[in-house]
Design a protein around this motif. Structure first.
Motif, PDB file in Angstrom:
ATOM      1  N   ASP A 194      -0.799   5.211  -5.664  1.00 49.26           N
ATOM      2  CA  ASP A 194      -1.439   6.256  -4.860  1.00 49.26           C
ATOM      3  C   ASP A 194      -0.878   6.292  -3.433  1.00 49.26           C
ATOM      4  N   GLY A 195       0.211   5.585  -3.161  1.00 51.65           N
ATOM      5  CA  GLY A 195       0.796   5.546  -1.828  1.00 51.65           C
ATOM      6  C   GLY A 195       1.800   6.661  -1.604  1.00 51.65           C
ATOM      7  N   PRO A 196       2.100   6.975  -0.356  1.00 50.64           N
ATOM      8  CA  PRO A 196       3.032   8.058  -0.040  1.00 50.64           C
ATOM      9  C   PRO A 196       4.483   7.737  -0.407  1.00 50.64           C
ATOM     10  N   LYS A 233       5.390   6.040  -3.340  1.00 47.88           N
ATOM     11  CA  LYS A 233       5.248   5.521  -4.706  1.00 47.88           C
ATOM     12  C   LYS A 233       6.625   5.276  -5.332  1.00 47.88           C
ATOM     13  N   GLN A 246       1.483   7.554   6.548  1.00 43.95           N
ATOM     14  CA  GLN A 246       1.019   8.502   5.538  1.00 43.95           C
ATOM     15  C   GLN A 246       0.904   9.911   6.107  1.00 43.95           C
ATOM     16  N   THR A 247       0.301  10.038   7.277  1.00 42.99           N
ATOM     17  CA  THR A 247       0.121  11.354   7.896  1.00 42.99           C
ATOM     18  C   THR A 247       1.456  11.994   8.221  1.00 42.99           C
ATOM     19  N   ARG A 276       0.827  -1.211   0.000  1.00 42.49           N
ATOM     20  CA  ARG A 276       0.000   0.000   0.000  1.00 42.49           C
ATOM     21  C   ARG A 276       0.862   1.263   0.000  1.00 42.49           C
ATOM     22  N   LEU A 277       1.951   1.247   0.754  1.00 42.62           N
ATOM     23  CA  LEU A 277       2.812   2.425   0.810  1.00 42.62           C
ATOM     24  C   LEU A 277       3.488   2.705  -0.531  1.00 42.62           C
ATOM     25  N   TYR A 329      -0.592   2.216   8.502  1.00 40.73           N
ATOM     26  CA  TYR A 329      -0.536   2.926   7.216  1.00 40.73           C
ATOM     27  C   TYR A 329      -0.871   4.404   7.391  1.00 40.73           C
ATOM     28  N   GLU A 330      -1.955   4.661   8.106  1.00 42.23           N
ATOM     29  CA  GLU A 330      -2.382   6.053   8.288  1.00 42.23           C
ATOM     30  C   GLU A 330      -1.351   6.859   9.064  1.00 42.23           C
ATOM     31  N   THR A 345       3.183  13.175   5.073  1.00 41.43           N
ATOM     32  CA  THR A 345       2.521  14.364   4.521  1.00 41.43           C
ATOM     33  C   THR A 345       2.933  15.614   5.280  1.00 41.43           C
TER      34      THR A 345
END
Length: 329
Positions: free
Chosen positions: A186-188, A190, A316-317, A181-182, A312-313, A320
């Motif tokens: 569309d993952g942070p 990529k 991702q957070t 997923r990472l 994951y969140e 970001t």
């Protein structure tokens, strides 16, 4: 030339705790130019300090202090007048050694973090976060390992899916799903390359993780690196994710953005310190898990209630926010 100032450091601890001395040791070598350091630690911890060129002697010691080997070493240590004695144990040796200045940990059990303990014993103004010295030859060797993906570029995601026992190991298939997923479109992360680290005993977990990315983007180093070379590799990583094991502590010491997954470990004492360290616990507190498994030795996994979505969140957070933060000059 000034006379050598003999310093004896005794830290008979496992690698992830002995690593707490990294910053303190560097500080001593910086502030005492004529320091002549003798370090006594476990053999698996001794390798962490192999590239500190100003250490006069590293003595690996894996026996009980109260033993024939312990008595022999104690007698050798008694032949020298130490300028400073730092004992993080403490050990029985310290009571019978000659030292002008003594920094001895208290006998009673304490819940203080080992980094804070070592810094406090030396009366430092603030805790010295761990880091390790890496010789140029080792740094070049690390670059060789990381060049295992010719033609591939992108961020480097490092994951160590193993753990010292199954109760503290997040399921390997979850690491695989998380990595996928990472690194998705569309993952942070990529297009990232995947660096897999671990002990030889972690190969089964690593096998599941290898499936998370195309072979050309995977750097599989499970069981191939000593901890200090792994540290040299981790200095090139962008993100690290792992369980409560030495690899997490190495990543934190390398100042990598690190995510440690915790359950049956007291992260207040066991987790590495650092501005880039993020600890993700299971919903249950350590005390709750300890009540269920008093000796932390039952054949069950205590990490199952830490979901892939939550990890994951968090990653991702954090990525970001870090990308939005202005860079300091």
């Amino acid at each position: 030339m000034s006379r050598p100032f003999p310093i004896l450091i005794v830290a008979l601890e496992e690698p992830k705790r002995a690593l707490a001395l990294g910053g303190v040791l560097a500080r001593l070598l910086q502030e005492v130019p004529n320091a002549a350091v003798t370090l006594i630690t476990r053999s698996d911890s001794a390798a962490l300090f192999a590239d500190f060129s100003h250490i006069e002697a590293i003595i690996p010691f894996d026996w009980a202090v109260v033993s024939m080997a312990g008595l022999k070493l104690w007698w050798q240590l008694r032949q020298r007048q130490w300028g400073l004695l730092l004992d993080t144990g403490p050990t029985l040796w310290s009571r019978f050694l000659n030292a002008k200045t003594r920094a001895i940990a208290p006998d009673q059990h304490t819940d203080e973090h080992p980094v804070i303990t070592a810094s406090r014993l030396l009366k430092l103004e603030k805790p010295e976060l761990p880091w390790l010295h890496v010789a140029e030859a080792r740094a070049v060797g690390a670059e060789f390992f990381l060049d295992d993906t010719p033609g591939e570029e992108g961020p480097l995601l490092a994951i160590a899916p193993g753990a010292r026992w199954q109760g503290a190991q997040w399921p390997a298939e979850r690491f695989s799903v998380l990595a996928t997923r990472l690194m998705n479109e569309d993952g942070p992360l990529k297009g990232a390359r995947l660096l897999i680290l671990g002990h030889e005993s972690d190969r089964e977990a690593a096998t599941a993780l290898r499936m998370a990315a195309p072979k050309a983007r995977v750097i599989e180093l499970t069981g191939k690196l000593d901890p200090l070379t792994a540290y040299a590799c981790l200095r090139q990583a962008d993100v690290f994710i792992g369980n409560d094991d030495i690899w997490l502590h190495l990543a934190a010491a390398a100042n990598v953005l690190s995510f440690g997954l915790y359950g049956p470990s007291d992260d207040r004492v066991e987790a590495p310190l650092g501005q880039n360290v993020h600890i993700l616990r299971t919903p249950r507190h350590f005390e709750e898990i300890r009540a269920q498994d008093p000796n932390l030795d039952q054949a069950l996994c205590h990490m199952l209630d830490l979901s892939v979505n939550r990890v994951y969140e968090a990653v991702q957070t954090t990525l970001t926010v870090s990308h939005q933060a202005p860079r300091l000059p």
